[in-house]
Write a protein that holds these residues in place. Structure first.
Motif, PDB file in Angstrom:
ATOM      1  N   THR A 369     -23.063  16.619 -30.181  1.00  0.00           N
ATOM      2  CA  THR A 369     -23.156  15.577 -29.158  1.00  0.00           C
ATOM      3  C   THR A 369     -24.362  14.696 -29.453  1.00  0.00           C
ATOM      4  N   ARG A 370     -24.159  13.406 -29.350  1.00  0.00           N
ATOM      5  CA  ARG A 370     -25.261  12.463 -29.401  1.00  0.00           C
ATOM      6  C   ARG A 370     -25.129  11.503 -28.226  1.00  0.00           C
ATOM      7  N   THR A 371     -26.277  11.004 -27.740  1.00  0.00           N
ATOM      8  CA  THR A 371     -26.313  10.028 -26.656  1.00  0.00           C
ATOM      9  C   THR A 371     -27.193   8.885 -27.132  1.00  0.00           C
ATOM     10  N   TRP A 372     -26.717   7.646 -26.977  1.00  0.00           N
ATOM     11  CA  TRP A 372     -27.508   6.517 -27.487  1.00  0.00           C
ATOM     12  C   TRP A 372     -27.307   5.274 -26.619  1.00  0.00           C
ATOM     13  N   PRO A 373     -28.224   4.311 -26.722  1.00  0.00           N
ATOM     14  CA  PRO A 373     -28.096   3.104 -25.908  1.00  0.00           C
ATOM     15  C   PRO A 373     -27.120   2.110 -26.534  1.00  0.00           C
ATOM     16  N   VAL A 374     -26.203   1.593 -25.697  1.00  0.00           N
ATOM     17  CA  VAL A 374     -25.176   0.656 -26.177  1.00  0.00           C
ATOM     18  C   VAL A 374     -25.831  -0.568 -26.825  1.00  0.00           C
ATOM     19  N   SER A 375     -26.944  -1.029 -26.214  1.00  0.00           N
ATOM     20  CA  SER A 375     -27.588  -2.254 -26.704  1.00  0.00           C
ATOM     21  C   SER A 375     -28.409  -2.017 -27.975  1.00  0.00           C
ATOM     22  N   GLY A 376     -28.724  -0.736 -28.254  1.00  0.00           N
ATOM     23  CA  GLY A 376     -29.504  -0.438 -29.456  1.00  0.00           C
ATOM     24  C   GLY A 376     -30.933  -0.003 -29.156  1.00  0.00           C
ATOM     25  N   LYS A 377     -31.402  -0.237 -27.940  1.00  0.00           N
ATOM     26  CA  LYS A 377     -32.772   0.155 -27.549  1.00  0.00           C
ATOM     27  C   LYS A 377     -32.710   0.941 -26.240  1.00  0.00           C
ATOM     28  N   LEU A 502     -30.951   3.074 -36.831  1.00  0.00           N
ATOM     29  CA  LEU A 502     -29.538   3.046 -37.257  1.00  0.00           C
ATOM     30  C   LEU A 502     -28.780   1.933 -36.528  1.00  0.00           C
ATOM     31  N   LEU A 503     -29.002   1.862 -35.210  1.00  0.00           N
ATOM     32  CA  LEU A 503     -28.253   0.887 -34.398  1.00  0.00           C
ATOM     33  C   LEU A 503     -28.654  -0.546 -34.742  1.00  0.00           C
ATOM     34  N   SER A 504     -29.855  -0.737 -35.225  1.00  0.00           N
ATOM     35  CA  SER A 504     -30.308  -2.089 -35.582  1.00  0.00           C
ATOM     36  C   SER A 504     -29.558  -2.590 -36.828  1.00  0.00           C
ATOM     37  N   ARG A 505     -28.894  -1.664 -37.547  1.00  0.00           N
ATOM     38  CA  ARG A 505     -28.142  -2.066 -38.738  1.00  0.00           C
ATOM     39  C   ARG A 505     -26.725  -2.553 -38.391  1.00  0.00           C
ATOM     40  N   ARG A 506     -26.356  -2.490 -37.091  1.00  0.00           N
ATOM     41  CA  ARG A 506     -25.015  -2.968 -36.713  1.00  0.00           C
ATOM     42  C   ARG A 506     -24.950  -4.484 -36.854  1.00  0.00           C
ATOM     43  N   ASN A 507     -23.751  -4.992 -37.129  1.00  0.00           N
ATOM     44  CA  ASN A 507     -23.579  -6.447 -37.247  1.00  0.00           C
ATOM     45  C   ASN A 507     -23.667  -7.096 -35.866  1.00  0.00           C
TER      46      ASN A 507
END
Ligand code: MN
Length: 507
Positions: A369-377, A502-507
């Motif tokens: 399980t992982r939990t992360w912010p949709v916006s990236g931060k 990782l999320l900052s690498r999204r397009n």
């Protein structure tokens, strides 16, 4: 997998291969090439050796033989896993003194056609049957004779029409006896007569699975629980196949004694063999990669199922039969529903998304399980709660080693958080659930579990604040080693900085 094929390509063939690729690119057929490669990977034979299944059967027969009063106490199953079989305990050797010559162990394969209208899943063999055979024939029966350490399979005869639609089974395969390392493969139509002959002996004992069976995603205790819930509506209630089988044995063989073999099986399944560990390690990498791809597929306004699609592709491309359980992908308020699996909400900036996921590879599961912010931060509030869950999870993993109980882990976590000056927010560390052929794997006793080398366990602390739409769970699957544990799912990030990077690498 690619490496294994390259050796077969000779120089001219290599040129042809390149030409073929060129033509495919020209025709826009490159995806077809990629799929062909995956299909090749999954056509490779089982990762388990025939000896593995023979060892398991021998160990179970030794456990049954040694469970008799008056049997040789030294004849207990020390042969699995790790230690090599004792001399004289192999097939064909004379039974050890005290062994009851009149006992049979009987395990049943899954039925060929799923009786649930709600699933279109691939055939998956019964866990206990597969564990002792490696055989994927539907409706087969495994019989073991502890007295002589023999094993045989009864397999249904297929009509020409059945073979045409479903393919043949191992009754038609001359190599099957060697592949399964069993003494004989017999037509299922002989089974009743075989039992009748055995029943003629004095005081016959049939070892059956009298406890609930498990599935890839449903633990034994859950099967019983869901059956009990189904009884609340009498029109939905029914007996399980195991209950019906036991009933049939009682009717046909009233003088026989029925014994439950389940706990003996569970004592074995709890400890993973080197061959199982190799599969689990690979599944850990595949499942972690799948969650990582889902993280990269998330963005404001994405639907939860888009993340499921990204993750499922990684599983299927790498030879998993499917997910180990219905993927849980919840955003915003859905992060607080522990087993949410509708996965059809559109996520918004500022929310969290929680994903609980794992693959089913060669009959072994994984749980992440992982939990992360949709916006990236993460927001400051999300970060504070996340950090608490993460520190508890990491402290649990630090504490894991052979000999440890849930209480030991809890004590260690409390001490560690105090040292770090972190408020546990009421969260206590402890043990998680075992992971194996079932994602909530078998455990022999409901009493306190003590960790042992070779156990595989998910550790999944969580905090839920439904009033804030914040649910945070962080889960890894770990293998207990000689002096600690290995995190099998470590390649998907869980540190705050790693997730945001990782999320900052999204397009
Ligand atoms: Mn879990």
């Amino acid at each position: 997998m690619k490496k294994k094929c390259s050796g077969f390509i000779s120089a001219p063939a290599g040129r042809l291969f390149l030409l073929a690729i060129f033509i495919m690119i020209t025709l826009g057929l490159v995806p077809a090439l990629a799929l062909a490669d995956s299909a090749l990977a999954s056509s490779l034979s089982s990762p388990y050796s025939p000896e593995e299944f023979a060892r398991r059967r021998l160990a179970l027969m030794e456990l049954v033989a040694s469970s008799y009063p008056g049997s040789d106490p030294n004849a207990s199953a020390s042969s699995y896993p790790g230690a090599s079989p004792k001399p004289g305990a192999g097939p064909g050797s004379s039974p050890s003194p005290g062994t009851n010559a009149n006992s049979l162990i009987i395990l049943f394969a899954s039925s060929g056609h799923s009786d649930s209208a709600s699933t279109a899943a691939h055939f998956r063999q019964d866990n206990d049957f597969y564990y002792f055979t490696g055989c994927e024939d539907a409706d087969a029966v495994l019989v073991m004779l502890p007295a002589t350490r023999e094993a045989m399979l009864f397999v249904p005869e297929k009509s020409a029409g059945e073979k045409k639609f479903e393919g043949p089974n191992s009754l038609d395969d001359p190599t099957a006896r060697d592949r399964f390392k069993v003494g004989a493969i017999l037509p299922l139509s002989n089974f009743d007569e075989f039992l009748a002959r055995f029943y003629g002996r004095q005081k016959p004992v049939f070892y059956l699975r009298l406890s609930p069976g498990d599935t890839v995603s449903g633990a034994r205790y859950e099967s019983a629980l869901y059956q009990a819930r189904g009884q609340r509506n009498g029109y939905n209630s029914r007996l399980t196949l195991d209950q019906l089988r036991a009933e049939r044995f009682r009717q046909l063989f009233p003088a026989a004694r029925l014994e439950d073999v389940t706990s003996l099986i569970d004592s074995m399944r709890m400890i993973k063999s080197p061959e199982e560990i190799a599969v689990l390690r690979r599944n850990g990498q595949i499942s972690a990669e799948a969650v990582k791809k889902a993280m990269l597929a998330s963005r404001p306004a994405a639907f939860e199922y888009e993340l499921e699609a990204a993750a499922m592709e990684v599983l299927l491309r790498n030879g998993c039969r499917g997910p180990a359980f219905a993927p849980i992908i919840g955003s915003g308020p859905n992060t607080c529903i522990m087993h949410y699996d509708r996965n059809n909400r559109q996520m918004q900036a500022g929310e969290l998304v929680l994903m609980d996921f794992g693959g089913d590879l060669n009959y072994l599961t994984m749980d992440i399980t992982r939990t992360w912010p949709v916006s990236g931060k993460f927001t400051a509030e999300q970060k504070k709660i996340y950090r608490t869950v993460l520190e508890v999870q990491k402290a649990c993993i630090e504490a894991f080693k052979p000999g440890i109980t849930s209480k030991d882990v809890g004590d260690y976590v409390a001490r560690r958080l105090k040292e770090k000056g972190i408020d546990p927010m009421g969260l206590r560390g402890g043990l998680g659930h075992l992971v194996g052929m079932c994602v909530h794997d078998v455990q022999t006793s409901p009493g306190p579990l003590v960790l042992k080398e070779g156990m595989v366990m998910a550790i999944e602390p969580a905090l839920y604040f439904p009033d804030k739409n914040i649910g945070i769970r962080i889960e890894d699957t770990v293998l207990i080693t000689r002096d600690g544990c290995d995190v099998l799912t470590s390649s998907v990030p869980k540190e705050i900085e790693e997730i945001e990077a990782l999320l900052s690498r999204r397009n």
